[in-house]
Design an enzyme around this catalytic site. Structure first.
Site, mmCIF file in Angstrom:
data_model
loop_
_atom_site.group_PDB
_atom_site.id
_atom_site.type_symbol
_atom_site.label_atom_id
_atom_site.label_comp_id
_atom_site.label_asym_id
_atom_site.label_seq_id
_atom_site.Cartn_x
_atom_site.Cartn_y
_atom_site.Cartn_z
ATOM 1 N N GLU A 1 -0.244 16.719 -50.386
ATOM 2 C CA GLU A 1 0.620 17.906 -50.508
ATOM 3 C C GLU A 1 1.779 17.778 -49.537
ATOM 4 O O GLU A 1 1.641 17.150 -48.488
ATOM 5 C CB GLU A 1 -0.178 19.172 -50.139
ATOM 6 C CG GLU A 1 -1.225 19.547 -51.142
ATOM 7 C CD GLU A 1 -2.154 20.655 -50.636
ATOM 8 O OE1 GLU A 1 -1.920 21.190 -49.537
ATOM 9 O OE2 GLU A 1 -3.125 20.957 -51.339
ATOM 10 N N LYS B 1 3.924 18.678 -46.475
ATOM 11 C CA LYS B 1 3.675 19.448 -45.252
ATOM 12 C C LYS B 1 4.974 20.221 -45.000
ATOM 13 O O LYS B 1 5.963 19.657 -44.526
ATOM 14 C CB LYS B 1 3.333 18.539 -44.071
ATOM 15 C CG LYS B 1 2.999 19.322 -42.820
ATOM 16 C CD LYS B 1 2.617 18.416 -41.683
ATOM 17 C CE LYS B 1 2.051 19.170 -40.502
ATOM 18 N NZ LYS B 1 2.831 20.294 -40.021
ATOM 19 N N ARG C 1 2.574 29.136 -41.035
ATOM 20 C CA ARG C 1 1.310 29.322 -41.736
ATOM 21 C C ARG C 1 1.096 30.804 -41.982
ATOM 22 O O ARG C 1 1.243 31.617 -41.060
ATOM 23 C CB ARG C 1 0.185 28.773 -40.843
ATOM 24 C CG ARG C 1 -1.232 29.073 -41.271
ATOM 25 C CD ARG C 1 -1.680 28.041 -42.260
ATOM 26 N NE ARG C 1 -3.100 27.943 -42.418
ATOM 27 C CZ ARG C 1 -3.842 26.905 -42.032
ATOM 28 N NH1 ARG C 1 -3.299 25.926 -41.351
ATOM 29 N NH2 ARG C 1 -5.117 26.849 -42.314
ATOM 30 N N ARG D 1 -1.123 31.531 -37.758
ATOM 31 C CA ARG D 1 -2.253 30.661 -37.424
ATOM 32 C C ARG D 1 -2.896 31.070 -36.099
ATOM 33 O O ARG D 1 -4.015 30.704 -35.811
ATOM 34 C CB ARG D 1 -1.815 29.203 -37.368
ATOM 35 C CG ARG D 1 -0.769 28.962 -36.322
ATOM 36 C CD ARG D 1 -0.156 27.620 -36.516
ATOM 37 N NE ARG D 1 -0.615 26.678 -35.516
ATOM 38 C CZ ARG D 1 -0.539 25.366 -35.663
ATOM 39 N NH1 ARG D 1 -0.080 24.851 -36.779
ATOM 40 N NH2 ARG D 1 -0.909 24.567 -34.705
ATOM 41 N N GLU E 1 2.265 28.271 -46.735
ATOM 42 C CA GLU E 1 3.301 28.084 -45.724
ATOM 43 C C GLU E 1 4.553 28.831 -46.172
ATOM 44 O O GLU E 1 5.049 28.603 -47.280
ATOM 45 C CB GLU E 1 3.568 26.575 -45.574
ATOM 46 C CG GLU E 1 4.465 26.212 -44.427
ATOM 47 C CD GLU E 1 3.731 26.069 -43.084
ATOM 48 O OE1 GLU E 1 2.528 26.399 -42.994
ATOM 49 O OE2 GLU E 1 4.391 25.635 -42.116
ATOM 50 N N PHE F 1 -1.624 26.915 -50.448
ATOM 51 C CA PHE F 1 -2.436 25.699 -50.521
ATOM 52 C C PHE F 1 -3.949 25.947 -50.448
ATOM 53 O O PHE F 1 -4.726 25.010 -50.561
ATOM 54 C CB PHE F 1 -2.005 24.670 -49.477
ATOM 55 C CG PHE F 1 -1.922 25.202 -48.070
ATOM 56 C CD1 PHE F 1 -3.056 25.406 -47.330
ATOM 57 C CD2 PHE F 1 -0.682 25.472 -47.503
ATOM 58 C CE1 PHE F 1 -2.985 25.887 -46.028
ATOM 59 C CE2 PHE F 1 -0.592 25.955 -46.198
ATOM 60 C CZ PHE F 1 -1.751 26.166 -45.462
ATOM 61 N N LYS G 1 -2.596 14.499 -41.539
ATOM 62 C CA LYS G 1 -1.144 14.632 -41.737
ATOM 63 C C LYS G 1 -0.433 13.311 -41.475
ATOM 64 O O LYS G 1 -0.812 12.559 -40.576
ATOM 65 C CB LYS G 1 -0.550 15.752 -40.886
ATOM 66 C CG LYS G 1 -0.968 15.793 -39.466
ATOM 67 C CD LYS G 1 -0.464 17.035 -38.751
ATOM 68 C CE LYS G 1 -0.960 16.995 -37.321
ATOM 69 N NZ LYS G 1 -0.688 18.127 -36.515
HETATM 70 P P1 AMP Z 1 0.434 20.989 -37.197
HETATM 71 O O1 AMP Z 1 1.259 22.188 -36.875
HETATM 72 O O2 AMP Z 1 1.219 19.714 -37.109
HETATM 73 O O3 AMP Z 1 -0.871 20.959 -36.520
HETATM 74 O O4 AMP Z 1 0.072 21.101 -38.763
HETATM 75 C C1 AMP Z 1 -0.693 22.137 -39.288
HETATM 76 C C2 AMP Z 1 0.186 23.163 -39.972
HETATM 77 O O5 AMP Z 1 0.882 22.602 -41.075
HETATM 78 C C3 AMP Z 1 -0.583 24.297 -40.613
HETATM 79 O O6 AMP Z 1 -0.942 25.291 -39.681
HETATM 80 C C4 AMP Z 1 0.396 24.839 -41.643
HETATM 81 O O7 AMP Z 1 1.196 25.837 -41.041
HETATM 82 C C5 AMP Z 1 1.316 23.659 -41.924
HETATM 83 N N1 AMP Z 1 1.305 23.207 -43.339
HETATM 84 C C6 AMP Z 1 2.415 22.922 -44.056
HETATM 85 N N2 AMP Z 1 2.103 22.513 -45.278
HETATM 86 C C7 AMP Z 1 0.755 22.544 -45.390
HETATM 87 C C8 AMP Z 1 -0.169 22.214 -46.423
HETATM 88 N N3 AMP Z 1 0.230 21.754 -47.610
HETATM 89 N N4 AMP Z 1 -1.494 22.350 -46.151
HETATM 90 C C9 AMP Z 1 -1.928 22.795 -44.946
HETATM 91 N N5 AMP Z 1 -1.101 23.125 -43.932
HETATM 92 C C10 AMP Z 1 0.235 22.997 -44.141
#
Ligand code: AMP
Length: 568
Positions: free
Chosen positions: A250, A252, A257, A272, A302, A342, A424
């Site tokens: 998917e 990102k 969130r 979040r 998101e 998502f 990711k």
């Molecule tokens: P990180 O901030 O790098 O830890 O990544 C996690 C965050 O990515 C999540 O809290 C979401 O806000 C964001 N996110 C964006 N796209 C997605 C997706 N397709 N699935 C899950 N999280 C996503």
């Protein structure tokens, strides 16, 4: 129960550094707390009187607290201010003032936990005309009944700065030790309960009254957020495919969130960090009412800011909407948004955490009605073809998103990070999320503003924040665009977090997180982390992230090694 018991416990906790010892101190307190007070006591130990996600704030500024201390003790406002300047802690000031109190209180009364708790809660409900005066009276009255030690912690609780060093993990351990049978199973059940029902006060009460049996019956409550699942970084697409085969990839998205709860016509939106941002997003509330077909559910997605062509805009733009508490309708028009959904974790009274990702996605598809450009499912492909995934990744970056997620098709919804399931893939020279841990007071034109911000990364082993750079660039003197963040604005945000001042140098509690880009990482003996960012530049204020989201020193080390390789 008398409040002095809590105050004494705070005092001991403050002087104790070992986590095990702190757990024992709390266990002793929880065990002797009567059932009718346990919920309040646990929240007070967390330094709060409402669960964090309630959105209710006591709304007391330093200046008002100074007045309240002065009024209840007979000291002049100037004297209280002077004492505050010396110690930087109004709790200590209140304690000392009461010790040396000039006017004895006529009414003698021992404070009950209930009195303190209810009065502090009242502060949040006092709004509108004359509310400031009423708040002042309420605090002054409470302080006039307090013993010095009690005053210290009442003041600190009101200001949201308890300083006793009790993290949630310690409270969880103490709840388990006080009320549950020893062993791994208890901790697992307790953790699960806290994840789907993150109210430590209520969970402690249920544990005390009904033990594991009670905890097992806990269900998600609409309107109360759950802890979210996060991803972990994978080094390459291949690595993930080699291990799991076919995955769901998917985009990102670069946004916020959103955990959306729907109960009939009622909608709640949480970040979040479980903060309630429903008021800031009336447009999203309307979209949810219209396009979610289910009566009751929790979906996740998101939120991204978009331009007039529905193309996504960077997080900095959306950021203005998250922090804005007034002129909301204007913001809705100026910064339109879309959501990319998502996940779904709750539907019509059924919890879906144990269902596989692919099943949850199917349920999500059936539960919502998409609206192009506004209310959509996250772009997804299912494949084990690396070339196809690389193409998808490039497409995501071209669409100005952060990268992609690779999600294991059979994975359950597991709370937290490093839990497997979601991986990711992001470019390496990405921005870093760092905490502001220090700064310098400006001079001349910049007098009264903080500048030269010291950046801190996180040491996962010790939980400490280590210096890794100094930033001035990117923060503006004047606001020319809405997305600009000025020195004045940052000063306002950071000032209440000051923990010490020496000359013009200040240190902060590591609460404010910012995204920073930089030209290069260098090894540096001058910084505690051993690394320095060269030419760091402010990119965005991350009010959606907290200290636990700050990048680690290990990550900086990894990026440094990678940079060495690519330079060769
Ligand atoms: P990180 O901030 O790098 O830890 O990544 C996690 C965050 O990515 C999540 O809290 C979401 O806000 C964001 N996110 C964006 N796209 C997605 C997706 N397709 N699935 C899950 N999280 C996503």
């Amino acid at each position: 129960m008398k409040y002095i018991e809590i105050a004494k416990t705070y005092e001991v906790l403050e002087k104790t550094s070992s986590k095990i010892a702190k757990t024992d101190i709390l266990t002793e307190l929880f065990k002797k707390t009567p059932t009718e007070d346990i919920e309040k006591v646990v929240l007070l130990i967390q330094g709060i009187v409402f669960p964090k996600y309630s959105g209710l704030e006591l709304g007391i500024a330093i200046q008002m607290m100074i007045k309240a201390i002065a009024r209840s003790t007979g000291f002049s406002v100037e004297k209280v201010e002077e004492m505050f300047k010396k110690t930087g802690d109004l709790g200590l000031v209140a304690e000392n003032c009461i010790k040396e109190k000039k006017q004895a209180s006529l009414l003698k009364k021992e404070l009950e936990v209930e009195d303190v708790f209810k009065n502090l809660q009242k502060l949040a409900y006092l709004t509108g005309e004359g509310s400031q005066d009423k708040k002042l009276n309420l605090i002054a009255e409470l302080l006039s009944f307090s013993k010095p030690q009690e005053a210290k912690y009442i003041v600190r609780t009101i200001l949201g700065d308890l300083r006793v060093g009790v993290a949630e993990g310690i409270i969880r351990d103490a709840i388990a030790k006080s009320f549950l049978p020893e062993g791994k199973e208890s901790l697992e059940i307790l953790d699960y309960a806290l994840n789907i029902y993150p109210n430590f006060g209520e969970i402690a009460k249920i544990s005390k009254e009904n033990g594991l049996k009670g905890l097992k019956q806990i269900k998600v409550k609409l309107g109360q957020p759950i802890q979210v699942m996060l991803g972990e970084k994978a080094e390459s697409i291949k690595e993930v495919i080699d291990e799991f085969g076919k995955v769901a990839a998917e985009y990102k998205y670069d946004g916020m969130r959103a955990q959306i709860h729907k109960d009939g016509e009622k909608i709640w939106i949480f970040t979040r960090r479980l903060e309630n941002v429903t008021k800031q997003f009336p447009d999203l509330v309307e979209l949810c009412k219209k396009h979610i077909k289910a009566k009751k559910c929790i979906v996740e997605g998101e939120v991204v800011a978009i331009d007039e062509k529905s193309s996504p805009l960077p997080f900095q733009i959306l950021s203005q909407r998250i922090q804005r508490k007034y002129d909301i309708e204007k913001m809705v028009k100026e910064i339109p948004i879309q959501i990319n959904l998502f996940d779904i974790v709750f539907l019509d009274d059924e919890m879906l955490f144990d269902k596989k990702l692919k099943e949850r996605r199917e349920i999500l598809e059936k539960t919502v009605e998409q609206k192009q450009g506004k209310f959509m499912l996250a772009k997804q492909i299912i494949t084990d073809n690396i070339k196809e995934l690389e193409k998808f990744y490039k497409e995501a970056l071209n669409a100005k998103q952060e990268g992609i997620f690779l999600k294991v098709l059979d994975s359950k919804y597991i709370f937290g990070r490093h839990v497997g399931g979601w991986y990711k893939i992001k470019p390496t020279m990405e921005t870093l999320d760092l905490a502001i841990i220090g700064a310098t007071w400006g001079t001349g034109k910049r007098a009264g503003w903080l500048g030269s911000f010291i950046l801190g990364c996180r040491d996962e082993k010790t939980g400490k924040f280590l210096e890794c750079g100094m930033l001035g660039t990117g923060v503006k003197e004047k606001k020319t665009k809405e997305t600009d963040i000025t020195f004045e604005e940052l000063t306002k945000i950071l000032k209440p977090l000051i923990i010490s001042e020496k000359g013009s140098n200040v240190r902060f509690k590591p609460k404010v997180v910012i995204s920073v880009d930089y030209q290069e990482i260098q090894v540096s003996p001058n910084y505690e982390s051993g690394f320095a960012l060269r030419f760091p530049r402010f990119v965005a204020l991350r009010q959606d992230k907290g200290p636990e989201d700050v990048d680690t020193v290990e990550r900086i080390k990894y990026l440094y090694e990678l940079q060495k390789k690519t330079k060769k």
